[in-house]
Design a protein around this motif. Sequence first.
Motif, PDB file in Angstrom:
ATOM      1  N   GLU A   1       1.048  -1.570   0.135  1.00 38.53           N
ATOM      2  CA  GLU A   1      -0.479  -0.123  -0.050  1.00 38.53           C
ATOM      3  C   GLU A   1       0.776   1.026   0.560  1.00 38.53           C
ATOM      4  O   GLU A   1      -0.023   2.124   0.030  1.00 38.53           O
ATOM      5  CB  GLU A   1      -1.091   0.201   0.578  1.00 38.53           C
ATOM      6  CG  GLU A   1      -2.361  -1.079   1.406  1.00 38.53           C
ATOM      7  CD  GLU A   1      -2.653  -0.882   2.161  1.00 38.53           C
ATOM      8  OE1 GLU A   1      -2.651   0.343   3.300  1.00 38.53           O
ATOM      9  OE2 GLU A   1      -3.714  -1.694   2.354  1.00 38.53           O
ATOM     10  N   ASP A   2       2.083   1.249  -0.026  1.00 38.35           N
ATOM     11  CA  ASP A   2       3.335   2.679   0.647  1.00 38.35           C
ATOM     12  C   ASP A   2       3.397   2.119  -0.904  1.00 38.35           C
ATOM     13  O   ASP A   2       4.971   3.338  -0.806  1.00 38.35           O
ATOM     14  CB  ASP A   2       3.760   2.042   1.938  1.00 38.35           C
ATOM     15  CG  ASP A   2       2.951   2.419   2.987  1.00 38.35           C
ATOM     16  OD1 ASP A   2       2.424   3.081   3.258  1.00 38.35           O
ATOM     17  OD2 ASP A   2       3.563   1.495   3.637  1.00 38.35           O
TER      18      ASP A   2
ATOM     19  N   VAL B   1      -3.077   6.362  -7.959  1.00 39.79           N
ATOM     20  CA  VAL B   1      -4.257   5.968  -7.021  1.00 39.79           C
ATOM     21  C   VAL B   1      -5.438   5.178  -7.744  1.00 39.79           C
ATOM     22  O   VAL B   1      -6.053   4.390  -7.527  1.00 39.79           O
ATOM     23  CB  VAL B   1      -5.187   7.292  -7.310  1.00 39.79           C
ATOM     24  CG1 VAL B   1      -6.245   7.585  -6.504  1.00 39.79           C
ATOM     25  CG2 VAL B   1      -4.179   8.428  -6.399  1.00 39.79           C
ATOM     26  N   LEU B   2      -5.323   4.986  -9.121  1.00 37.18           N
ATOM     27  CA  LEU B   2      -6.663   4.038  -9.894  1.00 37.18           C
ATOM     28  C   LEU B   2      -6.170   2.598  -9.552  1.00 37.18           C
ATOM     29  O   LEU B   2      -7.445   1.793  -8.556  1.00 37.18           O
ATOM     30  CB  LEU B   2      -6.332   4.352 -11.818  1.00 37.18           C
ATOM     31  CG  LEU B   2      -6.900   2.766 -12.114  1.00 37.18           C
ATOM     32  CD1 LEU B   2      -8.484   3.329 -12.023  1.00 37.18           C
ATOM     33  CD2 LEU B   2      -6.248   3.061 -13.249  1.00 37.18           C
TER      34      LEU B   2
END
Length: 350
Positions: free
Chosen positions: A329-330, A335-336
């Motif tokens: 997640e990092d 963003v998609l």
Amino acid sequence: RRSSDLFPGAGWKVRRERSPGRLQARAAESAGAAEPPPGILAGREYRCVSVGPLPAGLPSGGLDPTRPGYAPPSAPLSASPQPLGESPAAASSPPVPRAALSDLKRLHSVAIRNLSSYWENMPVKKKRKSSGSEDSMKRCSITRLQSPGSRLFGIDENFSSKRCLSWFYEYAGPDDVLGPEAMEKFCEDIGVEPENIIMLVLAWKLEAESMGFFTKEEWLKGMSSLQCDCAEKLQSKFDYLRSQLNDIPSFKNIYRYAFDFAREKDQRSLDIDTAKSMLALLLGRTWPLFPVFHQYLEQSKYKVINKDQWYNVLEFSRTVHADLSNYDEDGAWPVLLDEFVEWQKVRQPT
């Protein structure tokens, strides 16, 4: 040459005399040798030099004394011998007997024949071979580099640029462009559907700029690299075109090429419907998560996909597991894709 080669049995050899104006023949006496024959003609290109004893019948005082008109010389030869054609009274040296003139002419003719025979029989010097540059050129002419891609095709001796151009004009209009309607006929002739991925790979090989169009320059460049000038030859290359999809670097280039190929040229992004179609063509059979991702795109707010998002979808499909267990997640994902992972985790059963 030795005297035995020029005049068998004689003790004389001929040397070339180089002097300005009229060439004069002069006699040279070698140490311990008999005096050369008198009365050497002026105006000749050769001179006689004593190299050994005179043959039988030629005494030291001159030529054969049994010849009519022989007269031994009473004085040494002049430094300026009598030129041919001048009267004896005008010359400072004694007159030359006719017998001596006849013998000298004969010797001169023999010398010329022997010299001519020598040069004719002289072996011809062979030309040294080059250091391999010609062979290198021949090797360079056998293969040519494909672009894009790295495969080498041997030049087909039966390939004809003229025939390739004639094949193009079976479909192209007067504007030298093969358009959408002609593209359908072309696909029919080669036995593939316009939506077949082979057509995308072919467009990549032709470096076509716009989907549904082939220009004359693109056609000639691409078909020449494939060595295709008719439908049958192009059909024989289908296996090769498919193999490019299994080559990781080639497939990456095809995937990136598809974005610019499919988008409108006045737009920087790819509209969502075209993007879904191209992703289905490229990733539909190889990415397990594609059906889920396609469903997500249909219900999402996104209307276009930009180039960065497009490139990252391929990287995501290659690195992230189908269960999303190794998704970071990092990480630097767009963003998609972050929203797609959140959406999918919500849908997955706990």
